[in-house]
Structures are given as structure tokens and as C-alpha cells.
Design a protein around this motif. Structure first.
Motif, mmCIF file in Angstrom:
data_model
loop_
_atom_site.group_PDB
_atom_site.id
_atom_site.type_symbol
_atom_site.label_atom_id
_atom_site.label_comp_id
_atom_site.label_asym_id
_atom_site.label_seq_id
_atom_site.Cartn_x
_atom_site.Cartn_y
_atom_site.Cartn_z
ATOM 1 N N LEU A 139 56.271 30.270 59.233
ATOM 2 C CA LEU A 139 57.266 29.960 60.261
ATOM 3 C C LEU A 139 56.556 29.476 61.515
ATOM 4 N N PRO A 140 57.160 28.537 62.229
ATOM 5 C CA PRO A 140 56.536 28.007 63.446
ATOM 6 C C PRO A 140 56.736 28.970 64.625
ATOM 7 N N GLN A 141 55.975 30.074 64.645
ATOM 8 C CA GLN A 141 56.198 31.119 65.650
ATOM 9 C C GLN A 141 55.965 30.637 67.072
ATOM 10 N N ASP A 142 55.298 29.507 67.229
ATOM 11 C CA ASP A 142 55.127 28.955 68.568
ATOM 12 C C ASP A 142 56.117 27.822 68.833
ATOM 13 N N GLY A 143 57.145 27.734 67.982
ATOM 14 C CA GLY A 143 58.149 26.684 68.144
ATOM 15 C C GLY A 143 59.407 27.191 68.824
ATOM 16 N N LYS A 144 60.392 26.339 68.880
ATOM 17 C CA LYS A 144 61.680 26.688 69.481
ATOM 18 C C LYS A 144 62.481 27.549 68.506
ATOM 19 N N ASP A 166 65.759 27.010 61.457
ATOM 20 C CA ASP A 166 65.825 25.930 60.460
ATOM 21 C C ASP A 166 64.919 26.228 59.272
ATOM 22 N N GLU A 167 63.700 26.670 59.549
ATOM 23 C CA GLU A 167 62.740 26.916 58.476
ATOM 24 C C GLU A 167 63.171 28.111 57.613
ATOM 25 N N ILE A 168 63.736 29.114 58.240
ATOM 26 C CA ILE A 168 64.251 30.245 57.448
ATOM 27 C C ILE A 168 65.386 29.766 56.541
ATOM 28 N N GLN A 169 66.325 29.011 57.108
ATOM 29 C CA GLN A 169 67.461 28.525 56.321
ATOM 30 C C GLN A 169 67.022 27.580 55.214
#
Length: 197
Positions: A178-183, A189-192
Motif C-alpha cells: 500500500l502507498p503509505q506515503d500517499g493520499k 483505491d489500492e485496497i479496493q
């Protein structure tokens, strides 16, 4: 084919490739990776938990420490905000996601310290700690590097560690980073993209 038609076709193909929904034949990026495994740790309430305690739940696995001055709190805040975004979009799916913070600093991160830390980010976030050997074992299973830094004259120290947030499936198998440094929306979105209700 003229250049205008070629450019239009290229735009259509590019847009099709940017869909948040994976194709039916598309596998999660970490499918088959040797990440994760059994563990036996203690949660923020002092209860013994194992990997089986989370069976049937998707998990967000993040490794850090509560005394981290900047990176860990920001990453955990972003992950929690991503989960809250998902809760607003798809409450049923969000209920199947358990965010887990695993300490790489068991010397200082007692259950009481973890309880205060995780409680500041998300009501369902689980904090895990354990013996130095148990933490070393889970870190190895997840490919996480960590090392205690030099002790300062006041007795404090930093812990150097890798930073990644794994999305694991209900069987404890890795799906994606997951992009933990993202919005928050990017995290949701990535989880879904990979988790299903």
C-alpha cells in the motif's frame, strides 16, 4: 493509420490500463511472494494473539515504533485515513480490513504504550509487541529490516527500519504493497483493487 487516429487509439488504450479494477486474469502484485507467516505476539490490551487471531480478515501490516519522531506516525496516520476513506465508500469491505501496527522496538513499546499510540489513529487498529526473539521472527517473515541505533547520553535511541505496508488476504497471504506515503484516496483505491467483500 493516420497520426490522429493512432493518437486516439493510444489514449483509449492508456485509459483502459489506468482502471482501478483489475482484469479478471490479473493477479495481485505480491501473489506467491514468500511474505508473512505464523506469529505469536501480544496486543495493546495485553492479550496473546497469533496470526490465526486474524483469520478471515484482510490485514494491513505495518512495522514501526511508537517513539519514531516523524516517519511512523505520518505513515500510520495516512493508512488510517485511507481506511476511513474506504469506510465512507464501502463499509462492508472496510469491516473486513484489520490495520495492524507491529513494533520493532519491544524494549519500549509495551502494550500500554501501544494502546495509546494506535488509539490515536483508528479505533480498530491493533498494536502488536512481543519478546525481542518474537519480533525478530515476524520481521524476518515479512522481510522487514530493523536495527537499534546508538544510544544517546540521555538513554534514548532511534530504530532504523524499512518501511512498507502490506495488504494481506484473509488467509495471511500477501496481495500488494500500500502507498503509505500517499493520499488517503490512493490507499483506499489500492485496497479496493485487491480486497473483496
Amino acid at each position: 493509420m493516420n497520426m490522429r487516429a493512432f493518437a486516439s487509439l493510444a489514449l483509449i488504450l492508456a485509459a483502459a490500463g489506468c482502471s482501478s479494477e483489475p482484469r479478471a486474469d490479473q493477479r495481485p502484485p505480491l501473489a506467491g511472494a514468500k511474505i508473512g507467516g505464523p506469529f505469536a505476539l501480544t496486543d495493546q490490551n495485553g492479550r496473546a494473539v497469533t496470526d490465526k487471531s486474524f483469520a478471515g480478515q484482510y490485514r494491513i501490516m505495518y512495522f514501526g515504533y511508537t517513539f519514531c519522531p516523524d516517519v511512523c506516525p505520518v505513515d500510520v496516520q495516512n493508512l488510517a485515513a485511507g481506511l476511513k476513506t474506504l469506510e465512507a465508500r464501502d463499509a462492508a469491505l472496510a469491516k473486513r480490513i484489520t490495520p495492524i501496527f507491529v513494533s520493532v522496538d519491544p524494549e519500549r513499546d509495551t502494550p500500554a504504550v501501544l494502546k495509546q499510540f494506535v488509539g490515536a489513529f483508528h479505533p480498530r487498529m491493533v498494536g502488536l509487541t512481543g519478546s525481542p526473539d518474537a519480533i525478530a521472527a515476524i520481521a524476518q517473515e515479512y522481510g522487514v529490516y530493523y536495527a537499534k541505533g546508538e544510544t544517546t547520553p540521555g538513554g534514548g535511541y532511534m530504530v532504523n527500519h524499512s518501511r512498507q505496508a502490506y495488504l494481506m488476504d484473509p488467509d495471511g497471504k500477501p496481495l500488494a504493497l500500500l502507498p503509505q506515503d500517499g493520499k488517503p484516496a490512493e490507499i483506499a483505491d489500492e485496497i479496493q483493487r485487491w480486497a473483496k467483500t
